[in-house]
Design a protein around this motif. Structure first.
Motif: not given
Length: 343
Positions: A254-258, A216-220, A199-202, A225-229
């Protein structure tokens, strides 16, 4: 009647007329025709029948249903309606269900559960599945490619989960009653993203909160952030492949823009109506469903603890295998011309 059966009965009548006993006749016949050609019990039965004045060598007509089946008619009926039952075929054709079943197997038919599919694909949709999977198969099928993939999806988690399994009972004992889990019972939405290591994030979203574009944009952003670390080189070089389905929240503007704002993420193509090509659906959530059977939770905290227990119980090899299964499934789609394949 077969030739061997007729020969056997002619010999039995001949030796009965000669006045031999059943045992003597059996011995003489087997000496001539071979060991175990006829059993002593068979000889006694026919000698008793001859004594009653019945010298016909034909079988008595049996009461009940006929045992002869027109195989071509049977084949045509099954090919025309594969979901028919042996009971219905027995009513229509005459022979018993066991006779129908035997002839079906002799014709090469086997009884299987129908292939349940999530959607009736149109020709355009199946063609699109085929094109996408062919394109995906052009990627190098090596560990470097699989390490790039992050896949995510959502699943309802109920606070009460029935066992759904069979019970071991004493003969005559009644089975225990189990109440089925109802769709409107208390539940939360599990949102999880994972890769070849785990798991990366849940997170758990309370019932009543919709998974819309905003959430969903907030979750991404949290996943990024987790992936960057944990995988800074992968993110900095723009090598992360996000694998998710075509739910409205996932494909919204909105998600595509995020995703454009979040450097390092590229979306892996995914055809519509294809949960069979989503690792969470065909690998993670199937195992999770077995894990949750019979578990009941009184609080969200207890449910979270069990989620952590489940994720920790799986080895990195198990997660990597789930990601690598994508190649096999992409290939199966191409082999089935874009249609759903049988697992």
């Amino acid at each position: 009647m077969s030739d061997q059966k007729l020969t056997k009965r002619v010999l039995l009548l001949h030796y009965w007329k000669k006045g031999l006993t059943a045992a003597a006749a059996t011995r003489d016949i087997c000496d001539i025709e071979g060991k175990d050609f006829v059993k002593n019990s068979t000889t006694r039965w026919w000698f008793q029948r001859f004594k009653q004045g019945v010298t016909s060598l034909e079988d008595n007509e049996r009461p009940g249903r006929p045992s002869v089946v027109n195989k071509e008619v049977l084949r045509a009926k099954v090919e025309q309606q594969p979901c028919t039952s042996t009971r219905r075929l027995s009513d229509e054709l005459g022979p018993s269900q066991s006779t129908i079943n035997r002839h079906l197997r002799n014709l090469g038919f086997v009884c299987r559960n129908p292939l349940q599919v999530p959607h009736i694909l149109t020709e355009k949709q199946s063609k699109h599945r085929l094109e996408v999977c062919r394109k995906l198969l052009t990627n190098p099928q090596d560990i470097r490619f699989w390490k790039r993939i992050v896949t995510g999806d959502e699943k309802w988690i109920f606070f009460r989960n029935s066992t759904g399994g069979k019970q071991w009972l004493q003969s005559g004992q009644s089975a225990q009653q189990i109440v089925k889990t109802k769709r409107f019972e208390k539940k939360v939405m599990l949102c999880v993203w994972w890769n070849f290591e785990g798991p990366i994030h849940w997170e758990l979203v309370p019932d009543g909160r919709a998974i819309d574009a905003t959430l969903y944009a907030e979750q991404l952003k949290r996943v990024h952030d987790v992936m960057s670390k944990r995988y800074p080189a992968l993110v900095n070089r723009g090598r992360v492949l996000l694998q998710h389905d075509n739910a409205p929240a996932h494909t919204s503007r909105k998600v595509q823009q995020k995703l454009q704002e979040l450097s390092g993420f590229e979306v892996l193509p995914h055809p519509a109506y294809s949960p069979d090509l989503a690792p969470s659906d065909f690998h993670l959530f199937r195992s999770l469903a077995h894990f949750l059977q019979g578990r009941c939770f009184t609080s969200e905290e207890g449910l979270k603890n069990d989620m952590m227990e489940f994720f920790a119980s799986k080895s990195p090899d198990w997660y990597r295998h789930g990601i690598e299964l994508l190649a096999q499934r992409w290939l199966q789609v191409t082999q089935s011309d874009g249609l759903y394949f049988e697992e």
